[in-house]
Motif scaffolding. Sequence first.
Motif: not given
Length: 316
Positions: A137-142, A233-236, A253-256, A226-227
């Motif tokens: 998938a090439g996505k950084a995991p949590w 927060y990261v969405k905002s 605020g970025s708990w992910t 984390n993808s």
Amino acid sequence: EKAWGAAERYPALFASPESVGGGPYDDKHVEDEFYWAAAELFITTKKPQYKKFLAASPYYLKLPPRLPESPEGGGIASPMTWQEVAALGTISLAIVPNALGEPALKMAREAIKDAADTYVEILQKRGYRIPLDYGKAGKAPWGSNSFLLNNLIVLGLAYDLYGNKTYLDAVAAGMDYILGRNAMDQSYVTGYGSRPLRNPHHRFWAHQANDKYPPPPPGAVSGGPNSGLDDPYVKSVGLPGCAPEKCFADNIGSWTTNEVTINWNAPLAWAAAFLDEKGGGPQKVQPAAPARQSKGQPGNKTYKTETKTKHAPGMQ
């Protein structure tokens, strides 16, 4: 042994998937936990019942370099997480004196070497020279940094077992990434590096949110890119669509992307101690002073640092 007996008597009794205030960390696939437990009990007691269990396990003397396809792992090039622990059993059998015998010991150690060779090969292909990739998938995991740090344990053990300096160099390269040689130009450890982590997601080290609370002490590692970007927060602040290793914000605020956990700090401590040992001891490095920050709330798009300058998230 009482716990082992209880687990055998109640094989379908699992941790609840419900939780309040944090993740439940439930897991109904526990064959790997049994394997790890049997390894530790056999090493400690030498009882044949545990040896028999080990020999019958599909994990026996194996250390796959990649995690199985799952929401937590997803084929990532790493041997273990909190939910996949079989590698820890093989590691113990490889490095702690036990009664398995020389052929089994050799197999366990070769499994460590084979995994380490995989991580060295990956490092040679990565732009930032890290012994980690994120699977198909090439996505950084949590908690992506924790996967890297776990790999450093395998590489360090391979160096101790076989003496190949390539493994030692790979551990150093991985720590370079953690301390700032990365796409964010950001040390992911509080108190260390030219641009140290300032604002991990934590209930007590919460100075960014409330100046009555303390800043974090030196030595805490962030989970890092984390993808998934699941927190508000990261969405905002416009991170959706980011490249995997740019999906990070140093904000409480970025708990992910900026959480801290004991099982992530553990391999950091291991890798730091390993490199300290190989480097000849401490060099009297002075940790960076914690930032003095104004009172703010999680979710603010900008916040002040000790220089009174506003920064974009993740770019302190």
